[in-house]
Design an enzyme around this catalytic site. Structure first.
Site, short mmCIF file in Angstrom:
data_model
loop_
_atom_site.label_atom_id
_atom_site.label_comp_id
_atom_site.label_asym_id
_atom_site.label_seq_id
_atom_site.Cartn_x
_atom_site.Cartn_y
_atom_site.Cartn_z
N ASN A 206 0.52 -1.41 -0.21
CA ASN A 206 0.03 -0.03 -0.24
C ASN A 206 0.78 1.04 -0.55
O ASN A 206 1.89 1.69 0.95
CB ASN A 206 -1.05 0.34 1.14
CG ASN A 206 -1.45 1.11 1.61
OD1 ASN A 206 -1.99 2.17 0.46
ND2 ASN A 206 -2.04 1.38 3.09
N TRP A 207 0.96 2.28 -0.92
CA TRP A 207 2.10 3.40 -1.09
C TRP A 207 1.33 4.21 -0.43
O TRP A 207 2.45 4.81 -0.27
CB TRP A 207 2.17 3.06 -2.70
CG TRP A 207 2.62 2.30 -3.54
CD1 TRP A 207 3.05 0.81 -2.89
CD2 TRP A 207 3.56 1.95 -4.82
NE1 TRP A 207 4.14 0.41 -4.00
CE2 TRP A 207 4.27 1.57 -5.57
CE3 TRP A 207 3.09 3.30 -6.00
CZ2 TRP A 207 4.75 1.10 -6.16
CZ3 TRP A 207 3.69 3.16 -7.25
CH2 TRP A 207 5.09 1.31 -7.29
N LYS A 208 0.30 4.24 -0.36
CA LYS A 208 -0.97 5.34 0.62
C LYS A 208 -0.14 6.49 -0.80
O LYS A 208 0.04 6.38 -1.68
CB LYS A 208 -0.08 5.48 1.74
CG LYS A 208 -0.26 4.37 2.45
CD LYS A 208 0.10 4.89 3.73
CE LYS A 208 -0.33 3.32 4.66
NZ LYS A 208 0.03 3.65 6.04
N HIS B 133 -9.39 1.54 5.26
CA HIS B 133 -8.08 1.61 5.82
C HIS B 133 -8.06 2.52 7.31
O HIS B 133 -9.20 3.46 6.54
CB HIS B 133 -7.28 1.52 4.91
CG HIS B 133 -5.53 2.64 5.40
ND1 HIS B 133 -5.38 3.08 6.43
CD2 HIS B 133 -4.74 1.28 5.18
CE1 HIS B 133 -3.89 2.53 6.78
NE2 HIS B 133 -3.63 1.54 6.41
N GLU C 290 -6.89 4.54 7.90
CA GLU C 290 -6.48 5.82 8.02
C GLU C 290 -7.31 6.69 7.12
O GLU C 290 -8.53 7.98 7.22
CB GLU C 290 -5.35 6.76 7.28
CG GLU C 290 -3.76 6.23 7.72
CD GLU C 290 -3.01 5.22 6.86
OE1 GLU C 290 -3.17 5.48 5.88
OE2 GLU C 290 -1.87 4.86 7.42
N GLU D 299 -5.23 -4.61 10.95
CA GLU D 299 -4.15 -3.39 11.79
C GLU D 299 -4.52 -3.16 12.62
O GLU D 299 -5.29 -2.08 12.22
CB GLU D 299 -3.77 -2.96 10.27
CG GLU D 299 -4.09 -3.55 8.39
CD GLU D 299 -3.32 -2.44 7.95
OE1 GLU D 299 -2.30 -2.57 7.26
OE2 GLU D 299 -4.18 -1.60 7.17
N GLY E 281 2.88 1.74 10.38
CA GLY E 281 3.31 3.57 10.37
C GLY E 281 4.41 3.67 11.53
O GLY E 281 4.64 5.21 11.39
N SER F 57 3.81 -1.83 10.37
CA SER F 57 4.56 -2.54 10.50
C SER F 57 5.69 -3.25 10.25
O SER F 57 6.36 -3.75 10.96
CB SER F 57 5.42 -1.84 11.96
OG SER F 57 5.06 -0.28 11.97
N GLY G 129 2.90 -1.20 4.63
CA GLY G 129 3.04 0.53 4.32
C GLY G 129 3.73 1.34 3.87
O GLY G 129 5.04 0.67 3.05
N GLY G 130 4.87 1.58 5.26
CA GLY G 130 6.27 1.91 4.28
C GLY G 130 7.32 1.12 3.77
O GLY G 130 8.26 1.33 2.77
P1 PGA Z 1 3.11 0.19 7.73
O1 PGA Z 1 1.23 0.29 6.72
O2 PGA Z 1 2.97 -0.63 6.98
O3 PGA Z 1 4.36 1.73 7.07
O4 PGA Z 1 2.97 0.21 9.09
C1 PGA Z 1 0.44 -0.61 6.96
C2 PGA Z 1 -0.52 0.02 6.19
O5 PGA Z 1 -1.03 0.61 7.21
O6 PGA Z 1 -1.26 -0.35 5.54
#
Ligand code: PGA
Length: 257
Positions: free
Chosen positions: A9-11, A98, A100, A170, A176, A215, A236-237
């Site tokens: 997930n590149w956001k 998600h 966010e 999650e 993050g 993470s 994510g990251g």
């Molecule tokens: P992260 O994000 O790996 O940067 O913690 C995961 C996500 O939001 O799906």
């Protein structure tokens, strides 16, 4: 029995040239290691890059997904993207709910359920994200919160809703932050989710792919993916760095043989 899935997930990160560069680093390795034969790999770029990414990845086995979608089919909804549009540009899946989106864009459980339904109606695979905040975990409310998030979808789409879906657990406190749930913490929730799915629809529960997200990095992926109910990760990251993402895919592929 269940194929592992690693989804990036590149956001709202990157650029068109970064996307091109990342693909040129990822693809040769995914193909030469035969990773895509052993596990499912999916990338969820920002919407403007979906079309070009889907074209570059066509035939490679790597899937492309959206990060969100509208619950509406079409109409005067400025800025929104429909399930049909995601399909049109080559997406086969979409993240739904998600944390966010829930926290920053006011998506309620009911709204997430509508989006889930819209994805399935169009034949897109919804990746439903669920998880508790730190405050909820500390108040011993992890399971009630997750169950409520699942129940909203069940009451909208029926007890077989998850037969054609992926669920990503999650924990919000792990996203993050660099703080990862321990394999034991993650497996405990995954097992509860699986047991709950079994109570809803015994026939499909064992086939539903359950991802862990929060993470996940190259150095903790293998321990997480080795748990019996953790079928891969939503990354994510670490999905923005080719080396990290490839190592996470390799960790999942290590359980495929
Ligand atoms: P992260 O994000 O790996 O940067 O913690 C995961 C996500 O939001 O799906």
């Amino acid at each position: 029995m269940r194929r592992k899935l690693v989804a990036g997930n590149w956001k709202m990160n990157g650029s068109l040239s970064m996307a091109d560069m990342l693909i040129s680093e990822l693809l040769p390795s995914l193909v030469s290691h035969q990773t895509v034969q052993r596990i499912d790999v999916m990338l969820c770029p920002p919407a403007p890059y979906l079309y070009s990414l889907a074209r570059q990845l066509a035939g490679s086995g790597v899937k492309v997904g959206g990060q969100t979608l509208s619950e509406h089919a079409a109409g005067a909804f400025t800025g929104e993207i429909s399930a049909q549009m995601l399909c049109d540009v080559g997406a086969s899946a979409v993240l739904v709910g998600h944390s966010e989106r829930r926290a920053l864009f006011g998506e309620t459980n009911a709204c997430v359920a509508e989006k889930f339904a819209a994805a399935q109606r169009q034949g897109l695979l919804p990746v439903l994200c669920v998880g508790e905040t730190l405050q909820e975990r500390e108040a011993d409310r992890t399971w009630p919160v997750v169950q409520e998030q699942l129940d909203a979808v069940v009451s909208r789409c029926g007890e077989q809703a998850f037969a054609a879906a992926v669920i990503a657990y999650e924990p919000v406190w792990a996203i993050g932050t660099g703080v990862t749930a321990t394999p034991a913490q993650a497996q405990a929730v995954h097992a509860q989710i699986r047991a709950y799915l079994r109570s809803l629809d015994a026939g499909s529960a064992d086939g539903v792919v359950l991802l862990y997200g929060g993470s996940v990095k190259a150095d903790n992926a293998a321990a997480l993916f080795g748990c019996p109910d953790i079928d891969g990760g939503l990354i994510g990251g670490a999905s923005l760095e080719a080396g990290q993402f490839l190592a996470i895919c390799d960790a999942a592929a290590g359980y495929a043989d």
